[in-house]
Design an enzyme around this catalytic site. Sequence first.
Site: not given
Length: 608
Positions: A2, A27, A74, A100-101, A481, A485, A488, A504, A603
């Site tokens: 948020c 965010r 969010w 927010n929280g 990484e 990337k 997402e 394997h 974010k």
Amino acid sequence: MCGIVGYIGSRTASEVILDGLERLEYRGYDSAGIAVFGEDGLMVEKKKGRLAVLKDTLESFPLSGNLGIGHTRWATHGEPSDENSHPHCSESKNVAVVHNGIIENYLDLKRELMEKGVVFQSETDTEVVAHLVEMFFQGDLVDAVYKTLEKLRGAYALGIIHKDNPDMLVTARKDSPLVVGIGENESFIASDVPALLKYTKNVYFLEDGEVAVLKKSGIEIYNEDRQQVERDSVEIEWDFESATKGGYPHFMLKEIFEQPKSIRDTIERRLDENGFVRFDDINLGKEELEQIDKIYVVACGTAYHAGLVGKKALQKIVGMKVDVEIASEFRYDDPIIDSNTLVVLVSQSGETLDTMAALREAKKHNAKILTITNVIGSSIARESDNVIYTWAGPEIAVASTKAYTTQVVCFFMLALDFALKLGKIGEKEYLDILGELRAVPEKVEQILENSDQIEVMAENIKEAKSGFFLGRGIDYSVAMEGSLKMKEVSYMHTEAFASGELKHGTIALIEDGIPVIALATQEKLFEKSISNMKEVKSRGAYVIGIAQEGHELIEEVADSVIYLPKTDDLISSILCAVVLQLLAYHVSTLRGLDVDKPRNLAKSVTVE
Ligand code: M6R
């Protein structure tokens, strides 16, 4: 997650707030809302969906007034909907709250309030705050907020206004990010600095448990015991332009292209007059380092991947044992920590809740703490004994790019610094590696010039449903990484595998046409990597190979190849990451996706 923006002053509050919320869009959110106090009293508008939906509504019904709070939500408690969007109001509509929280005990509080006859409008945890403030309000908003905070358990950054105290905006924080902006005859709150840069670079960071009262005339900060506290303001170095797209179609592309500068800043600002690394900001001298018998690197997502590369640098250059842990697992993994342990936390935002929890766990066991972060004054930075700031500048795109490469650079510098202090490296070798590191910005520039070539490769794989990233040694860490990337921003299902593990089990997944991005940047491992590429190629994979210049043999097995400018094997990881960032970016945009704000992502992840 948020985003909060609040304003009191002489400007039109709704304009400042909507502008600020737009800068916090990165965010992640699913609804947006605003409350403004003006001639018509306290007016609220909130809408499910993008900020643009709210803006459209406000064009037809503008809210006038110079005091207001706004929010991008969010969803956690209750689905995304108009009703669950913030601000939340008390029944009388006297109080409006953004949050927010997570209020962990909201169900108990809700039950108590309902027993008193309060009727709830939403399924959120936040709404209890609005009703509690209303219940405690007897003419003094600050007093009502303090009484409310006493009842809350959990994490919060709050912005609260009351129709009977129209000269103030009250804010409080605990375990959720919040900055207070200082203007001339105006004051602001925001979840993050970019929302304020257009108006001020002068801010206060609140400590946990503090309450700030913002008025047009100034800001007062109070501690948990309601005592007023003095706080030095902090001047933010970022400029407004750094938080805009600056002519690029997307923040992600701009941030990829900013890497030569951010890497250069991160390195050069820390070199002394003799060209040696100097960490003025950390207190880890020879004596402290000699006590350390174990290093944990703890982080999430991309920062975790930077830690994996950092491990290779520390182990190779310093010869110290390093374990890299996912922050959300760390405290459940019975980590072995004592005062001889160094715990390195890595976080772009400095607000990731799991990383913060890991830090607190490490502190409980008296470990030495070192944080690598991009955000000055962030919560994790403020709780850490030693902090290294990456000089990446604001990273707005959800997908982390320049933060990752600057984190990796910090690990290399740290490894060189530790090794020299501990006598594990000679001056020549030290300066050779540092020289290679200092040459990275120029080499990244060369890669960026090849962005079009990488776009062609993206075109070739853009229809694929899934794909693989392969690598050995440090290439495997970078492959992880690259895969994250790609997932997402392009939603392509990809996995990273250590090339040697293929046989394997994983190789069963290779089928005709499946893209395999094979990293073969390590001199010593090159031949083995080529063999692994052959294995997938002969089973029908479409292979994109990445190698350092001078390894043209790769063309015999790969369908297309990208060459990295020649450098030290370990350092090539940084160059390789830039290629993978561009590949993911191009696949995403070719697929027509919202590359800066991928679905479901935030974010800054401030919940567990
Ligand atoms: O702010 P942090 O570095 O602590 O964030 C950690 C992860 O949430 C973050 O790296 C995430 O994985 C990014 N979306 C990756 O691009």
